[in-house]
Design a protein around this motif. Structure first.
Motif, mmCIF file in Angstrom:
data_model
loop_
_atom_site.group_PDB
_atom_site.id
_atom_site.type_symbol
_atom_site.label_atom_id
_atom_site.label_comp_id
_atom_site.label_asym_id
_atom_site.label_seq_id
_atom_site.Cartn_x
_atom_site.Cartn_y
_atom_site.Cartn_z
ATOM 1 N N CYS A 189 45.651 10.824 -3.333
ATOM 2 C CA CYS A 189 45.014 11.140 -2.051
ATOM 3 C C CYS A 189 43.540 11.499 -2.213
ATOM 4 O O CYS A 189 42.727 11.202 -1.337
ATOM 5 C CB CYS A 189 45.779 12.258 -1.339
ATOM 6 S SG CYS A 189 47.327 11.653 -0.626
ATOM 7 N N GLU A 191 41.536 10.138 -4.301
ATOM 8 C CA GLU A 191 40.843 8.843 -4.409
ATOM 9 C C GLU A 191 40.748 8.158 -3.053
ATOM 10 O O GLU A 191 39.724 7.592 -2.690
ATOM 11 C CB GLU A 191 41.573 7.939 -5.412
ATOM 12 C CG GLU A 191 41.482 8.427 -6.853
ATOM 13 C CD GLU A 191 42.283 7.530 -7.798
ATOM 14 O OE1 GLU A 191 41.809 6.446 -8.120
ATOM 15 O OE2 GLU A 191 43.399 7.932 -8.186
ATOM 16 N N ILE A 192 41.838 8.226 -2.291
ATOM 17 C CA ILE A 192 41.850 7.598 -0.962
ATOM 18 C C ILE A 192 40.850 8.299 -0.046
ATOM 19 O O ILE A 192 40.123 7.655 0.722
ATOM 20 C CB ILE A 192 43.278 7.636 -0.358
ATOM 21 C CG1 ILE A 192 44.230 6.786 -1.213
ATOM 22 C CG2 ILE A 192 43.265 7.125 1.083
ATOM 23 C CD1 ILE A 192 45.699 6.931 -0.836
ATOM 24 N N LYS A 195 37.434 7.079 -0.383
ATOM 25 C CA LYS A 195 37.206 5.695 0.018
ATOM 26 C C LYS A 195 37.264 5.486 1.539
ATOM 27 O O LYS A 195 36.468 4.722 2.089
ATOM 28 C CB LYS A 195 38.257 4.819 -0.666
ATOM 29 C CG LYS A 195 38.121 3.353 -0.357
ATOM 30 C CD LYS A 195 38.781 2.486 -1.406
ATOM 31 C CE LYS A 195 38.638 1.026 -1.012
ATOM 32 N NZ LYS A 195 39.391 0.152 -1.904
ATOM 33 N N TYR A 196 38.200 6.177 2.202
ATOM 34 C CA TYR A 196 38.383 5.973 3.638
ATOM 35 C C TYR A 196 37.865 7.188 4.398
ATOM 36 O O TYR A 196 37.962 8.312 3.910
ATOM 37 C CB TYR A 196 39.867 5.755 3.966
ATOM 38 C CG TYR A 196 40.447 4.520 3.323
ATOM 39 C CD1 TYR A 196 40.486 3.307 4.010
ATOM 40 C CD2 TYR A 196 40.939 4.554 2.019
ATOM 41 C CE1 TYR A 196 41.013 2.170 3.430
ATOM 42 C CE2 TYR A 196 41.460 3.415 1.414
ATOM 43 C CZ TYR A 196 41.498 2.229 2.120
ATOM 44 O OH TYR A 196 42.012 1.106 1.531
#
Ligand SMILES: *Cc1c(COP(=O)(O)O)cnc(C)c1O
Ligand SMILES: [Zn+2]
Length: 414
Positions: A189, A191-192, A195-196
């Motif tokens: 999460c 990393e996510i 990115k988002y």
């Protein structure tokens, strides 16, 4: 009222404007919401709080919300119950249960943190919220996202209890089951979240999210008639709740709403995942991550984000900590149900079991006031009792069958 100074690094003290960020750029320390207590003092009074709504929002001035509350209008202000039957059983004078197993709307204290985080996500203009969860957070984020008409992505370990999975899916989020431990889900999460552009309530929104836990502490003190108890026993996962209850008590002191602070904060964890309690027992501020193996899945965080601060809270307050085995956790759940008529989940079983051991060892004296934080509802984790409990008699629908069964029962118990 300009009550916020923005965010502040807990380690180096650097200031940041309020934004969806959680780590200090200079020292990588965690960021925390910084209030202007000089502005709040005298404005937030016992009377102003009593005049507020019967929810956590009676403490809105001490939470990082600047506009209107967007979701979760009825979260919090749960009962504080004098648990005399339990006290008698444990040979204690005064035990209280702070019962967040009936917190609205998803039956755990996580509604407090999520109501703040999702409201803040709306303030910052996000259209998607997300979380890494051990179960209760998943339920609550999905429910509040539905209420706030936001999209939600919920990440859970694939082996979560079925009750918690269904109580998430019912709100129609996007549920991502990850084959891994919570700690692996959480790393993914992070990393996510880089990115988002999503509001991860317990990643980039963690400074705001965690403030919601203070309301659990504020309410305990208010419901005790603005008195601080001798002891509070708190179940720990990421270590945020115990840290923030302590912060709440200190804030009430800063604002002059209570005279002094003498409460000892005790951490409760499962033996199969108890890195914070291990730090306390070994008296070291170095956390050694563990691979969780316990029925208390809602507490199964092997590398807790606030482990260091949870340790410091116990130490600074003069409290301690205790582990509970899976067997003791179930015994704790059954003890609370049998004595007080309160059905808590495994996390509550951890609290009761740890408190019992701390009392029996004399760490918590029997004549001092004790508050147990019961943070989640037992109907969500019936799996933990599945093989333990069954009907006492199974009969055909006839009076004679019942008479025989009753006679058998009586002969067994006499
Ligand atoms: C998440 C959770 C906790 C622990 O909260 P932290 O703030 O992560 O320490 C305690 N009890 C229940 C039921 C939970 O879901
Ligand atoms: Zn810093």
């Amino acid at each position: 009222m300009e009550k916020l100074n923005g965010l502040r690094c807990r380690e180096c003290g650097r200031h940041y404007a309020a934004a969806p960020i959680h780590v200090c750029e200079f020292c990588f320390g965690p960021l925390e919401v910084d209030y202007r207590y000089d502005v709040l003092k005298g404005v937030v009074t016992r009377e102003s709080i009593a005049a507020g709504p019967p929810s956590m929002w009676r403490y809105k001035d001490l939470l990082p919300i600047e506009g209107d509350v967007a979701v979760g209008h009825h979260v919090g202000f749960t009962p504080l119950i004098r648990a005399q039957n339990l006290a008698d059983e444990l040979g204690c004078r005064e035990i209280w249960v702070k019962n967040d197993s009936v917190c609205h709307p998803t039956w755990s204290f996580k509604d407090r943190v999520v109501a703040v985080a999702v409201t803040k996500a709306r303030e910052f203009g996000f259209d998607t919220v997300a979380c890494a969860s051990t179960g209760n957070l998943a339920n609550s984020v999905a429910a509040h996202a539905a209420e706030g008409r936001l999209k939600s992505y919920i990440f859970i370990p694939a082996d979560l209890e079925q009750g918690k999975v269904l109580a998430t899916l019912v709100y129609n989020p996007t549920l991502v089951a990850v084959h891994g431990t919570y700690d692996e889900v959480n790393r993914l999460c992070s990393e996510i979240a880089d990115k988002y552009r999503w509001a991860f309530v317990n990643v980039n929104f963690r400074p705001y999210y965690s403030e919601g836990s203070k309301s659990h502490g504020f309410e305990i003190i208010e419901q005790l008639g603005w008195k601080t108890p001798g002891h509070i026993v708190v179940p720990c996962a990421g270590g945020s709740l115990i840290t923030k209850i302590w912060k709440a008590i200190k804030e009430l002191k800063t604002l002059g709403l209570i005279d002094g602070v003498s409460t000892k904060m005790h951490a409760a964890q499962a033996l199969g995942c108890g890195p914070i309690v291990t730090m306390i027992k070994n008296d070291t501020d170095v956390l050694v991550p563990v691979r969780p193996s316990t029925i208390a899945k809602s507490l199964a965080i092997g590398n807790p984000a606030d482990g260091y601060y949870a340790y410091k809270t116990a130490k600074e307050s003069g409290g301690f900590g205790e582990h509970a085995t899976d067997e003791e956790i179930v015994e704790g759940m059954l003890l609370l149900a049998r004595t007080e008529g309160i059905f808590t989940e495994t996390a509550g079983g951890v609290t009761v079991a740890a408190a019992k051991k701390l009392i029996e060892r004399g760490v918590i004296p029997r004549d001092e006031s004790i508050v147990l934080c019961i943070t989640g509802n037992g109907l969500k984790t019936p799996d933990s009792l599945q093989d333990r409990l069954d009907a006492h008699v199974k009969i055909k629908p006839s009076l004679s069958a019942f008479d025989r069964a009753l006679a058998d029962l009586k002969s067994q118990t006499s």
